[in-house]
Structure formats: structure tokens, C-alpha cells
Design a protein around this motif. Structure first.
Motif, short mmCIF file in Angstrom:
data_model
loop_
_atom_site.label_atom_id
_atom_site.label_comp_id
_atom_site.label_asym_id
_atom_site.label_seq_id
_atom_site.Cartn_x
_atom_site.Cartn_y
_atom_site.Cartn_z
N GLN A 64 0.85 -1.18 0.00
CA GLN A 64 0.00 0.00 0.00
C GLN A 64 0.89 1.24 0.00
OE1 GLN A 64 -3.37 -0.07 -0.02
NE2 GLN A 64 -3.50 2.15 -0.06
N LEU A 65 0.72 2.11 -0.98
CA LEU A 65 1.51 3.34 -1.07
C LEU A 65 0.74 4.48 -0.41
CD1 LEU A 65 2.80 3.06 -4.73
CD2 LEU A 65 3.98 2.41 -2.64
N PRO A 66 1.40 5.45 0.16
CA PRO A 66 2.84 5.70 0.19
C PRO A 66 3.54 4.78 1.19
CG PRO A 66 1.73 7.41 1.43
CD PRO A 66 0.65 6.52 0.83
N ILE A 67 4.81 4.55 0.92
CA ILE A 67 5.62 3.70 1.78
C ILE A 67 6.96 4.38 2.04
CG2 ILE A 67 6.51 2.38 -0.17
CD1 ILE A 67 6.60 -0.05 1.72
N ALA A 68 7.41 4.30 3.29
CA ALA A 68 8.72 4.84 3.66
C ALA A 68 9.76 3.73 3.54
CB ALA A 68 8.68 5.38 5.09
N VAL A 69 10.88 4.06 2.94
CA VAL A 69 11.97 3.11 2.72
C VAL A 69 13.18 3.63 3.47
CG1 VAL A 69 13.44 2.07 0.96
CG2 VAL A 69 11.04 2.55 0.45
N SER A 70 13.77 2.78 4.34
CA SER A 70 14.85 3.29 5.18
C SER A 70 16.19 2.57 5.00
CB SER A 70 14.44 3.23 6.66
OG SER A 70 14.10 1.92 7.02
N ARG A 71 16.19 1.37 4.42
CA ARG A 71 17.47 0.68 4.20
C ARG A 71 18.26 1.37 3.10
NH1 ARG A 71 17.08 -4.69 2.08
NH2 ARG A 71 19.28 -4.42 1.64
N GLY A 72 19.56 1.47 3.26
CA GLY A 72 20.40 2.17 2.30
C GLY A 72 20.29 1.64 0.88
N ALA A 73 20.35 0.31 0.71
CA ALA A 73 20.26 -0.28 -0.62
C ALA A 73 18.88 -0.04 -1.23
CB ALA A 73 20.55 -1.78 -0.55
N ASP A 74 17.84 -0.06 -0.40
CA ASP A 74 16.49 0.19 -0.90
C ASP A 74 16.32 1.65 -1.33
OD1 ASP A 74 15.90 -2.46 -0.43
OD2 ASP A 74 14.80 -2.09 1.43
N ILE A 75 16.92 2.57 -0.58
CA ILE A 75 16.86 3.98 -0.96
C ILE A 75 17.58 4.19 -2.28
CG2 ILE A 75 17.61 6.31 -0.32
CD1 ILE A 75 17.09 5.52 2.61
N ASP A 76 18.70 3.50 -2.48
CA ASP A 76 19.41 3.59 -3.76
C ASP A 76 18.53 3.06 -4.88
OD1 ASP A 76 21.63 4.70 -2.55
OD2 ASP A 76 22.72 2.79 -2.43
N ALA A 77 17.80 1.97 -4.65
CA ALA A 77 16.90 1.41 -5.66
C ALA A 77 15.77 2.39 -5.97
CB ALA A 77 16.34 0.07 -5.19
N VAL A 78 15.24 3.04 -4.94
CA VAL A 78 14.19 4.05 -5.15
C VAL A 78 14.76 5.20 -5.97
CG1 VAL A 78 12.76 5.80 -4.01
CG2 VAL A 78 12.84 3.46 -3.11
N ARG A 79 15.97 5.60 -5.69
CA ARG A 79 16.61 6.69 -6.44
C ARG A 79 16.73 6.33 -7.92
NH1 ARG A 79 20.52 7.68 -3.04
NH2 ARG A 79 19.54 9.50 -2.14
N VAL A 80 17.15 5.10 -8.22
CA VAL A 80 17.27 4.65 -9.62
C VAL A 80 15.89 4.60 -10.28
CG1 VAL A 80 17.88 2.68 -11.07
CG2 VAL A 80 19.42 3.40 -9.25
N LEU A 81 14.91 4.04 -9.58
CA LEU A 81 13.56 3.95 -10.14
C LEU A 81 12.96 5.33 -10.39
CD1 LEU A 81 12.17 0.99 -8.00
CD2 LEU A 81 12.60 0.97 -10.48
N ALA A 82 13.21 6.26 -9.49
CA ALA A 82 12.70 7.63 -9.67
C ALA A 82 13.39 8.32 -10.84
CB ALA A 82 12.90 8.43 -8.38
#
Length: 74
Positions: free
Chosen positions: A13-31
Motif C-alpha cells: 500500500q503506497l505511500p511507503i517509507a523506505v529506510s534501508r540504504g540499498a532500498d533507498i538507492d533502488a528508489v533513487r534509480v527507479l525515480a
């Protein structure tokens, strides 16, 4: 890795907060690719160096939905 992370985001369910470093990097790439809309705050200076505040994914774009259909989960 980012496509599998996009699949994981699509199941939640969105919005979702992402806090792990690798996951934040993945969000950055996807964005950057235009697959998700997200707010990614810059790192904050701490006494020990830097800390990355959580990123918030607010939506999967139509391009992201297209990628989910094109590359289904195995």
C-alpha cells in the motif's frame, strides 16, 4: 534488482517509507528512470558522519506499471 524492488513496491500500500540504504538507492534509480514518484531527502550530517533519512515512494507511474507488465515476476 531494481525491477524486483519495483515488484515489491507494487505489492504494498503506497505511500511507503523506505529506510534501508540499498532500498533507498533502488528508489533513487527507479525515480530517475521515471518508474516511481518519490521524495528522497538528502543525507544529514551527524556526529558520526552522515545519516540518510527515509525516502517516501508515493506512486508507481504509468511507465513503472508498463515495466511491471513487461517484466513479470518469476
Amino acid at each position: 534488482m531494481t525491477i524486483s524492488f519495483l515488484h515489491r513496491l507494487a505489492e504494498q500500500q503506497l505511500p511507503i517509507a523506505v529506510s534501508r540504504g540499498a532500498d533507498i538507492d533502488a528508489v533513487r534509480v527507479l525515480a530517475l528512470a521515471g518508474h516511481v514518484k518519490a521524495t528522497i531527502p538528502g543525507p544529514m550530517r551527524t556526529l558520526d558522519g552522515y545519516a540518510q533519512p527515509p525516502a517516501t515512494v508515493t506512486a508507481i507511474t504509468s511507465l513503472g506499471q508498463s515495466m511491471l507488465r513487461r517484466f513479470p515476476r518469476r
